[in-house]
Motif scaffolding. Structure first.
Motif, PDB file in Angstrom:
ATOM      1  N   ALA A   1       0.792  -1.233   0.000  1.00 18.45           N
ATOM      2  CA  ALA A   1       0.000   0.000   0.000  1.00 18.45           C
ATOM      3  C   ALA A   1       0.819   1.275   0.000  1.00 18.45           C
ATOM      4  O   ALA A   1       0.443   2.258   0.624  1.00 18.45           O
ATOM      5  N   GLY A   2       1.945   1.284  -0.731  1.00 17.32           N
ATOM      6  CA  GLY A   2       2.692   2.520  -0.885  1.00 17.32           C
ATOM      7  C   GLY A   2       1.883   3.587  -1.595  1.00 17.32           C
ATOM      8  O   GLY A   2       2.009   4.778  -1.294  1.00 17.32           O
ATOM      9  N   ASP A   3       1.034   3.151  -2.535  1.00 18.17           N
ATOM     10  CA  ASP A   3       0.184   4.124  -3.238  1.00 18.17           C
ATOM     11  C   ASP A   3      -0.843   4.728  -2.289  1.00 18.17           C
ATOM     12  O   ASP A   3      -1.188   5.912  -2.410  1.00 18.17           O
ATOM     13  N   TYR A   4      -1.321   3.943  -1.335  1.00 15.24           N
ATOM     14  CA  TYR A   4      -2.241   4.479  -0.329  1.00 15.24           C
ATOM     15  C   TYR A   4      -1.552   5.562   0.483  1.00 15.24           C
ATOM     16  O   TYR A   4      -2.128   6.623   0.745  1.00 15.24           O
ATOM     17  N   ALA A   5      -0.309   5.313   0.905  1.00 16.38           N
ATOM     18  CA  ALA A   5       0.404   6.262   1.757  1.00 16.38           C
ATOM     19  C   ALA A   5       0.662   7.578   1.039  1.00 16.38           C
ATOM     20  O   ALA A   5       0.419   8.661   1.590  1.00 16.38           O
ATOM     21  N   SER A   6       1.156   7.527  -0.191  1.00 15.92           N
ATOM     22  CA  SER A   6       1.456   8.770  -0.903  1.00 15.92           C
ATOM     23  C   SER A   6       0.180   9.552  -1.218  1.00 15.92           C
ATOM     24  O   SER A   6       0.154  10.786  -1.110  1.00 15.92           O
ATOM     25  N   ALA A   7      -0.891   8.830  -1.578  1.00 18.03           N
ATOM     26  CA  ALA A   7      -2.161   9.511  -1.860  1.00 18.03           C
ATOM     27  C   ALA A   7      -2.730  10.152  -0.598  1.00 18.03           C
ATOM     28  O   ALA A   7      -3.291  11.257  -0.651  1.00 18.03           O
ATOM     29  N   LEU A   8      -2.582   9.485   0.534  1.00 15.54           N
ATOM     30  CA  LEU A   8      -3.084  10.047   1.788  1.00 15.54           C
ATOM     31  C   LEU A   8      -2.341  11.335   2.151  1.00 15.54           C
ATOM     32  O   LEU A   8      -2.953  12.313   2.593  1.00 15.54           O
ATOM     33  N   ILE A   9      -1.036  11.350   1.964  1.00 12.28           N
ATOM     34  CA  ILE A   9      -0.262  12.565   2.233  1.00 12.28           C
ATOM     35  C   ILE A   9      -0.756  13.715   1.368  1.00 12.28           C
ATOM     36  O   ILE A   9      -1.004  14.826   1.849  1.00 12.28           O
ATOM     37  N   VAL A  10      -0.897  13.456   0.075  1.00 13.52           N
ATOM     38  CA  VAL A  10      -1.364  14.495  -0.850  1.00 13.52           C
ATOM     39  C   VAL A  10      -2.762  14.974  -0.462  1.00 13.52           C
ATOM     40  O   VAL A  10      -3.026  16.183  -0.410  1.00 13.52           O
ATOM     41  N   ASP A  11      -3.659  14.040  -0.198  1.00 14.19           N
ATOM     42  CA  ASP A  11      -5.041  14.418   0.134  1.00 14.19           C
ATOM     43  C   ASP A  11      -5.108  15.203   1.439  1.00 14.19           C
ATOM     44  O   ASP A  11      -5.930  16.125   1.585  1.00 14.19           O
ATOM     45  N   THR A  12      -4.251  14.853   2.404  1.00 12.03           N
ATOM     46  CA  THR A  12      -4.267  15.545   3.689  1.00 12.03           C
ATOM     47  C   THR A  12      -3.730  16.963   3.556  1.00 12.03           C
ATOM     48  O   THR A  12      -4.313  17.919   4.081  1.00 12.03           O
ATOM     49  N   VAL A  13      -2.627  17.133   2.841  1.00 18.69           N
ATOM     50  CA  VAL A  13      -2.061  18.470   2.642  1.00 18.69           C
ATOM     51  C   VAL A  13      -3.014  19.343   1.820  1.00 18.69           C
ATOM     52  O   VAL A  13      -3.107  20.566   2.032  1.00 18.69           O
ATOM     53  N   ALA A  14      -3.748  18.734   0.916  1.00 20.44           N
ATOM     54  CA  ALA A  14      -4.663  19.494   0.053  1.00 20.44           C
ATOM     55  C   ALA A  14      -5.807  20.137   0.824  1.00 20.44           C
ATOM     56  O   ALA A  14      -6.512  20.989   0.277  1.00 20.44           O
ATOM     57  N   THR A  15      -5.988  19.772   2.082  1.00 17.03           N
ATOM     58  CA  THR A  15      -7.057  20.383   2.886  1.00 17.03           C
ATOM     59  C   THR A  15      -6.641  21.709   3.515  1.00 17.03           C
ATOM     60  O   THR A  15      -7.446  22.319   4.221  1.00 17.03           O
ATOM     61  N   LEU A  16      -5.417  22.159   3.286  1.00 16.90           N
ATOM     62  CA  LEU A  16      -4.993  23.448   3.822  1.00 16.90           C
ATOM     63  C   LEU A  16      -5.933  24.557   3.360  1.00 16.90           C
ATOM     64  O   LEU A  16      -6.209  24.675   2.164  1.00 16.90           O
ATOM     65  N   PRO A  17      -6.396  25.402   4.265  1.00 12.35           N
ATOM     66  CA  PRO A  17      -7.247  26.512   3.844  1.00 12.35           C
ATOM     67  C   PRO A  17      -6.441  27.598   3.141  1.00 12.35           C
ATOM     68  O   PRO A  17      -5.239  27.754   3.392  1.00 12.35           O
TER      69      PRO A  17
END
Length: 240
Positions: free
Chosen positions: A46-62
């Motif tokens: 699940a390396g793809d899960y980890a990298s996607a989660l990082i991107v999705d989490t940072v993308a929530t910055l207001p």
């Protein structure tokens, strides 16, 4: 935007020639002056899960944050991703899931780089390339001790053995680098799927001669022509 400066960028990710899944993820947020590359750990689940989660989490910055709040928000979200990946790994039975991260912020005539792992930031200034980050890897100590170059380290049998990653270990320590930005600077953020094939002279040649519209494709071709054994991701940012 950087003070009295504008910028242009191109972002690319490619699965390469050997992998079935692209475990890299890229994030371009020009409205935040933030760019990010994450490389899921090859050979782990699940390396793809980890990298996607990082991107999705940072993308929530207001939007609308001042530079200091933006920096703290970026770091906080990477730490949140670290904890979420750990929880997911435990839920899946305790296997290792992780990813590198490298992010660049431009603000008020300065840059801030934040990273964990062996994804990198380079800067081309007046035709000369400089690596701004330092890999968290098993061979990095040899380079820092002057025993080999980064290009030689990229060809070392242990070059893929990273010592720090998001989701791995109890505490995540993020390194940072700061500096000034000048008009004409060109930044490159990339995963090791590029740098294991593209030496410093190759990067300097492409970044100093190719317009933005073709520079990314030229870098991708270097990695694919070299074998494309890993996923390949890079973002090029031109400061104008």
């Amino acid at each position: 935007m950087t003070e009295n400066m504008t910028y242009r960028f191109v972002a690319q990710t490619h699965v390469g020639l050997k992998r079935k899944v692209n475990e890299d993820a890229v994030l371009a947020m020009p409205e935040h002056d933030i760019w990010l590359v994450s490389d899921g750990m090859g050979g782990h689940q699940a390396g793809d899960y980890a990298s996607a989660l990082i991107v999705d989490t940072v993308a929530t910055l207001p939007t609308g944050l001042d530079p200091a709040a933006k920096m703290h928000g970026l770091r906080d979200r990477i730490q949140n991703a670290h904890r979420a990946i750990q929880a997911e790994a435990e839920a899946r039975g305790g296997g290792t899931i992780g990813a590198t991260v490298v992010a660049l912020i431009l603000a008020n005539g300065h840059f801030l780089g934040v990273w964990a792992g062996d994804s990198r930031i380079y800067r081309l200034r007046k035709g000369e390339i400089e690596m701004l980050t330092s890999d968290h890897s098993a061979v990095a100590d040899y380079v820092l001790a002057g025993k080999m170059s980064w290009d030689e380290a990229d060809q070392h049998p242990q070059s893929n053995a990273i010592t720090r990653a998001v989701g791995v270990g109890e505490e995540l320590e993020l390194d940072k680098v700061r500096g000034g930005v000048e008009p004409g600077d060109r930044f490159l953020i990339c995963s090791d799927g590029l740098t294991k094939y593209a030496t410093f002279p190759m990067l300097q040649d492409v970044l100093s001669t190719a317009p933005l519209e073709t520079a990314g494709d030229r870098l991708l071709q270097i990695a694919l022509s070299g074998g494309g054994a890993d996923n390949i991701s890079h973002i090029i940012i031109d400061v104008i």
